[in-house]
Design an enzyme around this catalytic site. Structure first.
Site, short mmCIF file in Angstrom:
data_model
loop_
_atom_site.label_atom_id
_atom_site.label_comp_id
_atom_site.label_asym_id
_atom_site.label_seq_id
_atom_site.Cartn_x
_atom_site.Cartn_y
_atom_site.Cartn_z
N ILE B 37 0.85 -1.19 0.00
CA ILE B 37 0.00 0.00 0.00
C ILE B 37 0.88 1.24 0.00
O ILE B 37 0.61 2.22 -0.70
CB ILE B 37 -0.94 0.01 1.23
N ASP B 57 9.41 2.97 7.46
CA ASP B 57 9.28 1.53 7.25
C ASP B 57 10.58 0.89 7.69
O ASP B 57 11.66 1.43 7.47
CB ASP B 57 9.03 1.23 5.77
N ASN B 65 8.38 -8.85 -3.58
CA ASN B 65 7.71 -7.54 -3.51
C ASN B 65 7.56 -6.91 -4.88
O ASN B 65 6.73 -6.04 -5.10
CB ASN B 65 8.51 -6.54 -2.66
N CYS B 182 -1.48 -30.13 22.16
CA CYS B 182 -1.63 -31.58 22.07
C CYS B 182 -2.17 -31.99 20.70
O CYS B 182 -1.88 -33.08 20.22
CB CYS B 182 -2.52 -32.11 23.19
N CYS B 452 -15.12 1.31 24.35
CA CYS B 452 -13.77 1.02 23.89
C CYS B 452 -12.78 1.21 25.03
O CYS B 452 -12.83 2.19 25.76
CB CYS B 452 -13.42 1.95 22.74
#
Lengths: 428, 680
Positions: B37, B57, B65, B182, B452
């Site tokens: 994006i 970033d 990519n 398990c 919230c």
């Protein structure tokens, strides 16, 4: 920059013919998208030849998207000099040679973006792309940023050449895309999950007919719900009327004429002219520039459609995608509406008129779908799970035998036995 | 920035006005993420006239990519995404000021003051934890946030303005998907169980740090359950050490015989386990190798060919088609070959190797190991391509969706700058149109939820066993793992616990000493049923109330992690029960969940019983899933996808014109919130 001769060659012999296997390197680069559309679509994609006429910002978005996706070849046609390049075309670098064309500048950027794709520029003006010679060397034409008159001509040329046709343009707060694939066959893949976690795929074949640009904008609007119809579609009809006449987009000074075109269009279609606000019309006339954000949206949708069309997988948009900031959303409209709905609505309209009810025709969509046995598999459940059903019935039967039949049989047997015994008793 | 003046020409007609253009030129925006994006977003921002862009970033560019992150070229592989992207945008439109930061947005230096400098923050992130962190910082800084996500053909963009629209965390986010240990260890019944076993348990055991493997950690001993302790699988780690003079081949064969022979036999002996399910069948290595040799027709399958590598064991064996499902003998040969190559070619990594989805050899080993296990248990085997997707938790990604979403993000940013927050919307990109005829649909941005815990005042209920849970577990699993705190602090009566910078040496030492103590034995009387904790993170400006409830009996199947977190409304406010109930449910650990699977979602049957569980985990271990309301795992739980099936109407019904908006909002709340991710 490629010489004209080379370009011809590039366009003439793209990876046509049989789809090739993907190389390891391609598989590495395309890994993420292979997970979206699969190897088969990717192979088809790499055999497809796309022609893009008109290098607007929208065209740049679409070209970028399909080149990244790994389409076989892309040819661009636009002889606008770079000095007059639309600012939203990001494929033309800021320092591009002023004497080269926009198409040539875009080619350089696109080649670098994905070396697996053959990218070339078609020499000559944009109209060169619409000649039969150019069209027959491609599977698909995308026409960007052209007025309705050019779109109609290009669509006609594509219909004649049997080439899939897409068009799109972004103006101001509007952006639209149009598809005419004529007769399109495609498969829809269904993935079914098994109980053990494995997946089985089944493919259904479909086909769909598309209307021409002229039909799509000239169709009757009788029975169409204006409330649910995208305003941009109405606007396009008005604009098409204007653009067909003047062979160009309206400018700010043409606002009045565009309004007049709308009034005429509304009158002809028998709809209220107030369905389209005056500001919406004048915004179309005055905002000649495109918004890069809308380019990105419409360009993304168009590229998805192109990939679907050449991959022949997934239901394509038939036939408008309309994005406008008026609605803040992107609608898909099919124009003219599917024939059966249209005709039935007409019948009802005439019935209603005949019985003097004066009511609006009833929207029949739901009715039609419920009535048509072809639209749904009515008894698909009949054979499903048959052993279980049989067992279920057997169990019911057992209960019935146990509680209904057995008592009656038992009593009658007892009675018969009693009678017999009595008879015997009397005999001796 | 609530105080932005509306434009002279109102939105939408003002969108192209010179007044807005000027504001755009002056605006400062932060793009978080320069991945799928992010690249598209930077391009669209630059073209839209933004002149002051900052981008952050932490990642570097990878080959996979290149199919969509179009600012990067092959020569950039290995370079910083932020720096290369900024350079590319500057080249595209000189005169734009693009400032790049290569770093993690969760680092301390990107604090509230950093965020406060921006007019809006635009997210193109790939994991939930970072999204929540940015959300909290934006709330603290009072900067509007535009959030986005994509998966396959699906995309979503939402706007979060403090006090005006709901924050990113107002809607409960589904819990990460985990599998009961398990099940993984003893009773797998889905391909994903085998893949997770191979990746998380076997791989570290052989090549990584042995303590990283759950195969023989204390978890088994700790859970005094029927299965796990009985399984007695706590392997002796020394078994997995290479003995003196043992060749890599011999070692691999020894491990094979142990894992697929002896241990399966041992498991078969535990008849309790196999009453309701078929018992696994051990594999015989010798006969498999004979078959493999027969199949390979005398090619190099016999081993000793580890020199023919080039990094790929498949190549050495001639297994070319990554999309094919290989036979059991082929998988056996691959298992030995991959293990052998790993040991011979990369001796430095042994003992510290970590699984990486871009490591060919590791993926090959995991594929073979998972398939062999699947063969034992009669589970369908998977191709290398599919296994890679599952093990790497790869999110499907295409350029087009990212481009569309970038356009939608910029439109929201423009609305914010135009002073038209009332026009802000949540946008959904669908794969297919449904009844509403919308491919891109909208919903008015919902109001903040008073319930919230981040932007409202609600408290959170935490159920766990206070006698067995240590403070360490509470901090790691709940506070950091689930509430996405980075430097948590806890206060409860006289008891305090703190982390992060600015503590004295002795304080750090003191708090560290507390970590291993069970909750009930902490100073200040311990934490018990009904204890109310103030938990917070100073850097995130986050504070919430956590109410402990003690519970002893935990069903491992349902709650593999042994705790349950539920957002609780004050009783009087529990107005929309539809919204509250799934909220609680969705957070419950181990809820059957469905991932967003782009390619097939729209085509998927509405209810696929016991469907495949698709993991969507990102590189840093956060799994984002949309859990299905009905609790059965279907493929697509995104409203965007589901709307196509007419099952969820939320985005459609909310065209915001009708009075249905309210109802739809409740529905949307009842539905899982869409958690779409950007890929990297």
């Amino acid at each position: 920059m490629a010489e004209p001769g080379q370009e011809q060659q590039g366009a003439a012999q793209p990876a046509a013919g049989q789809p090739q296997e993907l190389t390891e390197h391609e598989a590495a680069i395309y890994d993420r998208q292979l997970r979206v559309w699969g190897v088969e679509t990717q192979k088809r994609l790499s055999a497809a030849r796309v022609l893009i006429a008109g290098c607007t910002g929208l065209a740049a978005e679409v070209a970028k998207n399909i080149v990244l996706a790994g389409v076989g070849s892309v040819t661009l046609a636009d002889d606008t000099p770079c000095s007059a390049c639309p600012p939203s075309n990001f494929l033309v670098p800021a320092g591009a040679a002023a004497n080269s064309t926009v198409a040539e500048a875009c080619v350089l950027t696109l080649r670098e973006m994905n070396p697996f794709v053959q990218v070339s520029a078609l020499p000559g003006p944009l109209s060169a792309a619409l000649t039969p010679e150019a069209l027959c060397r491609h599977d698909l034409l995308l026409l960007c940023g052209q007025p309705a008159s050019s779109v109609a001509a290009a669509d006609a040329a594509c219909r004649q050449a049997g080439v899939a046709f897409y068009a799109g343009a972004c103006r101001g707060i509007y952006g639209w895309a149009f598809a005419d694939l004529q007769e399109h066959h495609y498969v829809v893949e269904k993935k079914e999950e098994q109980a053990d976690g494995s997946a089985s795929k089944s493919a259904e074949e479909h086909s769909e007919r598309f209307a021409s640009w002229g039909e799509a904008l000239g169709c009757s609007l009788q029975g169409v719900s204006l409330k649910r119809l995208s305003k941009l579609y109405l606007l396009l009809r008005a604009a098409a009327r204007f653009e067909q006449q003047h062979e160009r987009f309206p400018a700010a000074a043409d606002a009045e004429q565009l309004a007049a075109a709308w009034a005429a269009e509304a009158g002809a279609a028998g709809i209220d002219a107030a369905a389209l606000p005056a500001e919406a019309l004048s915004a179309y006339a005055s905002d000649g520039d495109d918004m890069p954000a809308i380019n990105a949206i419409v360009g993304g949708v168009l590229a998805n459609e192109l990939i679907k069309a050449v991959g022949r997988k997934g239901a394509p948009i038939n036939n408008f995608f309309l994005f406008s900031l008026l609605e803040g959303a992107g609608a898909v409209e099919r124009m003219p509406p599917p024939a059966n709905l249209d005709s039935i609505a007409l019948v009802f309209a005439s019935l209603a008129a005949g019985s003097n009810m004066g009511k609006a025709p009833i929207r029949l969509k739901e009715v039609v779908y419920t009535l048509s046995p072809f639209e749904q598999s009515v008894m698909s459940g009949l054979w499903k799970d048959l052993p279980h059903k049989a067992a279920h019935h057997a169990a019911n039967l057992r209960d019935a035998v146990l509680f209904c039949v057995l008592p009656i049989v038992g009593i009658s047997y007892y009675c018969a036995d009693f009678k017999e015994k009595e008879k015997q008793h009397h005999r001796y | 920035m609530g105080g932005v003046e509306p434009l002279a020409t109102a939105w939408p007609y003002g969108a192209t006005s010179s007044e807005l253009k000027k504001r755009v030129e002056e605006a400062r925006v932060l793009a978080v993420g320069a991945g799928g994006i992010g690249c598209e977003l930077l391009k669209t921002l630059a073209l839209s006239g933004f002149k002051h862009i900052e981008v952050i970033d932490m990642d570097t560019i990878e080959t996979s990519n290149l199919n969509r992150q179009f600012l990067f070229r092959k020569r950039h592989v290995g370079h910083s995404k932020a720096l290369v992207a900024a350079e590319a945008v500057r080249a595209m439109r000189p005169g734009i000021e693009v400032k790049a930061y290569q770093g993690n947005v969760k680092e301390r230096q990107y604090d509230v003051d950093f965020f406060r400098r921006f007019d809006c923050v635009l997210n193109g992130l790939d994991n939930l934890e970072a999204r929540r962190h940015v959300n909290r910082l934006c709330l603290a800084a009072g900067v509007p946030l535009v959030e986005s996500g994509t998966a396959g053909y699906l995309g979503q963009v939402s706007v979060h303005i403090k006090g005006r629209t709901e924050c990113f965390e107002c809607q409960p986010k589904p819990a990460p998907k985990t599998f009961p240990v398990c099940t993984l260890r003893n009773t797998p019944d889905k391909p994903i169980h085998c893949v997770v076993w191979a990746k998380e348990m076997l791989f570290p055991l052989l090549f990584g740090a042995p303590e990283a493997s759950d195969l023989n950690d204390g978890a088994a001993a700790e859970k005094e359950g029927e299965d796990s302790s009985a399984a007695g699988t706590a392997d002796d780690p020394s078994f997995y050490k290479r003995q003196d003079g043992e060749s890599s081949r011999q070692y691999a064969e020894r491990v094979f015989r142990q894992q697929y022979g002896a241990k399966i036999e041992e498991l078969r002996g535990m008849e309790d386990l196999w009453r309701n399910r078929p018992a696994p069948q051990p594999l015989d290595l010798d006969s498999l190798l004979q078959q493999a040799q027969g199949q390979a027709n005398g090619s190099s399958a016999s081993g000793g060919s580890s020199t023919a590598s080039g990094g790929s064991a498949c190549k050495a064996l001639g297994l070319a088609d990554a999309h094919a499902v290989w036979t059991v003998p082929q998988n056996a040969a691959l298992f030995l070959q991959a293990a052998q190559q790993f040991l011979d070619d990369r001796p430095d990594e042994i003992g510290a190797a970590q699984f990486d989805k871009d490591d060919t050899l590791a993926v090959e080993f995991v594929t073979a190991a998972a398939n062999l296990r699947a063969a034992c248990y009669g589970i369908p085997m998977q191709s290398l391509f599919d296994t890679k997707g599952m093990a790497g938790n790869i999110i499907h990604a295409i350029a087009t969706t990212n481009a569309i979403v970038s356009g939608l993000i910029v439109l929201e940013a423009l609305k914010l700058l135009a002073g038209a927050p009332e026009a802000c919307q949540t946008s959904f990109l669908h794969q297919q149109v449904s009844g509403s005829k919308r491919l891109v649909s909208r919903m008015a941005a919902p109001e903040p939820s008073p319930a919230c815990m981040v932007c409202g005042t609600a408290s959170v209920q935490l159920a766990l066993n206070t006698n067995t849970w240590t403070l360490q577990q509470l901090v790691d699993k709940v506070l950091k793992g689930r509430l996405a705190l980075i430097a948590p602090s806890i206060t409860c009566g006289n008891f305090t616990y703190e982390e992060g910078e600015g503590l004295e040496e002795d304080e750090v030492e003191f708090y560290r000493g507390l970590l291993s103590r069970p909750l009930s034995q902490l100073p200040g009387g311990g934490l018990a049923h009904g204890s109310m904790l103030e938990v917070g993170d100073q850097e995130q400006h986050f504070k919430a109330q956590l109410i402990i409830s003690h519970r002893e009996d935990w069903d491992e199947e349902q709650h593999p992690e042994g705790f349950e977190l539920s957002g609780s409304l004050p009783a009087a406010q529990a107005a929309p029960p539809a919204a509250a109930a799934p909220a609680a449910e969705a957070v419950a650990a181990g809820e059957p969940a469905a991932g967003v699977r782009g390619g097939s979602s729209a085509a998927a049957a509405p209810a696929a019983p016991a469907g495949k569980v698709a993991l969507q985990e990102t590189d840093d271990g956060i799994v984002l899933l949309s859990s299905d309301e009905e609790g059965d795992a279907t493929e697509a739980a995104v409203p965007a996808a589901a709307a196509g099936k007419g099952k969820r109407k939320a985005p459609e019904a909310t065209e915001a014109e009708d009075g249905e908006a309210k109802k739809a909002r409740v529905e949307a709340a009842a539905d899982d919130v869409v958690d779409l991710l950007d890929d990297d």
